[in-house]
Design an enzyme around this catalytic site. Structure first.
Site, short mmCIF file in Angstrom:
data_model
loop_
_atom_site.label_atom_id
_atom_site.label_comp_id
_atom_site.label_asym_id
_atom_site.label_seq_id
_atom_site.Cartn_x
_atom_site.Cartn_y
_atom_site.Cartn_z
N LYS A 3 -21.63 42.13 -18.94
CA LYS A 3 -20.54 41.20 -18.62
C LYS A 3 -19.34 41.97 -18.06
CE LYS A 3 -17.80 37.55 -20.86
NZ LYS A 3 -17.52 36.88 -22.16
N CYS A 32 -20.47 33.59 -19.00
CA CYS A 32 -19.32 32.84 -19.48
C CYS A 32 -18.08 33.01 -18.61
CB CYS A 32 -19.06 33.21 -20.94
SG CYS A 32 -18.07 31.98 -21.84
N GLU A 63 -24.93 32.85 -24.50
CA GLU A 63 -24.19 34.04 -24.90
C GLU A 63 -24.18 34.16 -26.42
OE1 GLU A 63 -19.84 36.03 -23.82
OE2 GLU A 63 -20.02 33.85 -23.88
#
Length: 271
Positions: free
Chosen positions: A113, A155, A40
């Site tokens: 995301k 994440c 990321e």
């Protein structure tokens, strides 16, 4: 199939980050990886969270996206581009977009995301409000690769097993989780969460990560991992920068799913 997870300590200078990413991708290719995943924020971690607004690229063009396409084409590997800040909203917020490129340099997938990191880290003074500058995605995404269907996540997404169940129902054979985990939560949960997502879906997990102290003063946990479908850690890099590689055994995964058909035993509950 051999895959690679890249670990970096990215900062606010895009060219320096791209140079480092290029070196690590070249090493992954030299070691025989057919697919390499970057962490990321691999190309940019600003001094301030708002800095990403100024470097965000329009979808489909820009030096970060061109870099990913060029690397995939030059090295003849699949490249998962961690996250790239792409312009999105009229208020200047960006999408944290995980981009996948094929060995011919063509983009194969984009995933934005979904779960944004708006937290006060327990036991720490750290506070994050990712949604101030990032727009959440809406759509789970898989992409066909030589590894099979690859489920894309980023994440904080790893804390939401329902996302991985959706990806599994979409046919995911493996997952990628590019990350920049905090140190306190990394110590407490990083390995446990990654192994859980692998075990419950009988699917390997590739988790490239940021590590170390960044120019902003933020610290990230590192410990990039490649985990097999049974939850075994095949390779890891606790600290430092570089890449780790591992061979994923598709036949063993299919055999495990046939003999231990937990995915077929799932029940969808009405609540």
């Amino acid at each position: 199939m051999r895959v690679a997870a890249v670990q970096m300590t990215s900062g606010h200078e895009i060219e320096a980050n791209l140079e480092a990413a290029g070196r690590h991708l070249a090493e992954a290719a030299r070691l025989g990886a057919m697919l390499a995943a970057l962490p990321e924020n691999f190309a940019f971690m600003g001094r301030q969270p708002a800095d990403k607004r100024a470097v965000a690229e329009p979808d489909g063009t820009g030096r970060i996206q061109n870099f990913l396409a060029d690397q995939a084409r030059r090295l003849k590997i699949w490249v998962v581009g961690g996250t790239v800040p792409l312009r999105h909203d009229a208020d200047g917020r960006v999408s944290a977009s995980c981009l996948v490129f094929k060995p011919d340099g063509q983009r194969a997938a984009r995933y934005d995301k979904i779960h944004l990191f708006d937290v006060d880290v327990p036991g720490s003074t750290e506070s994050h409000r990712e949604s101030e500058h990032t727009v959440p995605g809406r759509d789970p995404r898989t992409v066909e690769t030589p590894l099979g269907k690859l489920g894309l996540s980023v994440c904080y997404d790893m804390r939401f097993p329902e996302l991985f169940r959706v990806l599994s129902r979409q046919g995911a054979d493996a997952f990628v989780v590019p990350s920049a985990f905090t140190v306190p939560t990394g110590k407490a949960h990083w390995e446990s969460l990654l192994r859980a997502r692998a075990i419950e879906n009988l699917a390997p997990v590739i988790a490239p990560a940021q590590w170390g102290t960044h120019p902003s003063g933020r610290e990230t946990f590192g410990d990039s991992m490649i985990i097999d479908h049974w939850g075994k850690v095949l390779a890891r890099m606790p600290g430092g920068t570089g890449c780790v590689v591992a061979d994923l055994d598709a036949a063993a995964r299919l055999d495990a799913r046939a003999k231990f058909p937990a995915l077929e035993h799932r029940v969808i509950y009405n609540t």
